[in-house]
Design a protein around this motif. Structure first.
Motif, PDB file in Angstrom:
ATOM      1  N   THR A  29       0.864  -1.177   0.000  1.00  0.00           N
ATOM      2  CA  THR A  29       0.000   0.000   0.000  1.00  0.00           C
ATOM      3  C   THR A  29       0.904   1.232   0.000  1.00  0.00           C
ATOM      4  O   THR A  29       2.051   1.173   0.430  1.00  0.00           O
ATOM      5  N   TYR A  30       0.374   2.367  -0.454  1.00  0.00           N
ATOM      6  CA  TYR A  30       1.185   3.558  -0.608  1.00  0.00           C
ATOM      7  C   TYR A  30       0.496   4.766   0.013  1.00  0.00           C
ATOM      8  O   TYR A  30      -0.692   4.971  -0.189  1.00  0.00           O
ATOM      9  N   PRO A  33       0.411   9.199  -4.052  1.00  0.00           N
ATOM     10  CA  PRO A  33       0.559   8.748  -5.437  1.00  0.00           C
ATOM     11  C   PRO A  33       2.021   8.719  -5.893  1.00  0.00           C
ATOM     12  O   PRO A  33       2.827   9.569  -5.510  1.00  0.00           O
ATOM     13  N   ALA A  86      -0.178   2.337  -7.413  1.00  0.00           N
ATOM     14  CA  ALA A  86       0.577   3.376  -6.712  1.00  0.00           C
ATOM     15  C   ALA A  86       0.511   4.709  -7.454  1.00  0.00           C
ATOM     16  O   ALA A  86       0.504   5.775  -6.836  1.00  0.00           O
ATOM     17  N   TYR A  87       0.451   4.642  -8.783  1.00  0.00           N
ATOM     18  CA  TYR A  87       0.416   5.861  -9.598  1.00  0.00           C
ATOM     19  C   TYR A  87      -0.973   6.503  -9.596  1.00  0.00           C
ATOM     20  O   TYR A  87      -1.135   7.686  -9.315  1.00  0.00           O
ATOM     21  N   HIS A  89      -3.559   5.592  -7.619  1.00  0.00           N
ATOM     22  CA  HIS A  89      -3.911   5.778  -6.211  1.00  0.00           C
ATOM     23  C   HIS A  89      -5.408   5.828  -5.971  1.00  0.00           C
ATOM     24  O   HIS A  89      -5.912   6.697  -5.241  1.00  0.00           O
ATOM     25  N   THR A  90      -6.146   4.900  -6.585  1.00  0.00           N
ATOM     26  CA  THR A  90      -7.591   4.826  -6.368  1.00  0.00           C
ATOM     27  C   THR A  90      -7.936   3.464  -5.761  1.00  0.00           C
ATOM     28  O   THR A  90      -7.192   2.494  -5.955  1.00  0.00           O
ATOM     29  N   ARG A  94      -6.233  -0.258  -6.613  1.00  0.00           N
ATOM     30  CA  ARG A  94      -5.652  -1.113  -5.561  1.00  0.00           C
ATOM     31  C   ARG A  94      -6.335  -2.478  -5.565  1.00  0.00           C
ATOM     32  O   ARG A  94      -5.697  -3.509  -5.338  1.00  0.00           O
TER      33      ARG A  94
END
Length: 201
Positions: A29-30, A33, A86-87, A89-90, A94
């Motif tokens: 997880t990040y 973004p 990760a880019y 980021h939704t 994920r």
């Protein structure tokens, strides 16, 4: 994001393209973004690592080679899906990354099942399918739980109910498959116990 962080991103995929390496790691997880430049580099690195891993499979033969190829492909698919998650980021991306991870695990597990025969192989296949169902169900639960555009409480409860039913059915199929190694009254008792345990009729 540094090259070191990108390497961590890629290594958090299946993490074992090649014989004798470690078990798969779950998706990362990040907190924020990923920058576009790092995202582009992560995709390139995933393809480059895939070529290395695929070449390493060339020295193998038979099912070992098939397993190696499945691991190499899985590593690439998971790394790319995680980079996308990760880019962008939704919650949806994920979820896609977690599904890619579950599917990659499934394909490798199915190849490993080919090393077995008879009822042990049947059980192996059912367990692989059960793990895939669970992985997808859990990914959906987590996505729904964080989706701001949905009515969180009611939707999450419904998703958990659906996921629970899907997992219960998958586990029941595994239990029944294990009963196939028995016969007569013992098999009937085994199936009856499975039905009782998982609330099946």
């Amino acid at each position: 994001m540094s090259r070191t962080m990108i390497a961590v991103l890629l290594s958090a995929g299946l993490g074992f393209a090649g014989a004798g390496m470690a078990e798969m790691h779950s998706p990362m997880t990040y907190p924020a973004p990923m920058p576009k430049a790092d995202y582009t580099q992560a995709l390139k690195d995933a393809d480059a690592q895939y070529k290395i891993d695929k070449n390493a499979c060339a020295s193998l033969a038979g099912n070992a080679k098939d397993i190696c190829a499945a691991e190499a492909t899985g590593n690439r698919n998971v790394a790319k899906a995680q980079a996308e998650a990760a880019y962008k980021h939704t919650p949806k991306d994920r979820e896609h990354a977690r599904i890619a991870y579950a599917e990659a695990n499934y394909k490798v597990a199915m190849e490993r099942c080919d090393d077995q025969a008879g009822n042990p192989k049947d059980v192996c296949v059912k367990e692989a399918k059960s793990a895939l169902v669970k992985g997808k169900a859990d990914a959906k639960v987590d996505r729904v739980a964080t989706d701001a555009n949905r009515e969180a409480a009611a939707t999450k409860a419904e998703a958990r109910k659906d996921a629970s039913e899907e997992k219960r059915e998958a586990e029941y199929k595994v239990a029944v498959e294990k009963c196939d190694s028995l016969a007569g009254a013992a098999k009937d008792a085994c199936i009856g116990a499975a039905k009782s345990q998982f609330g099946m009729r």
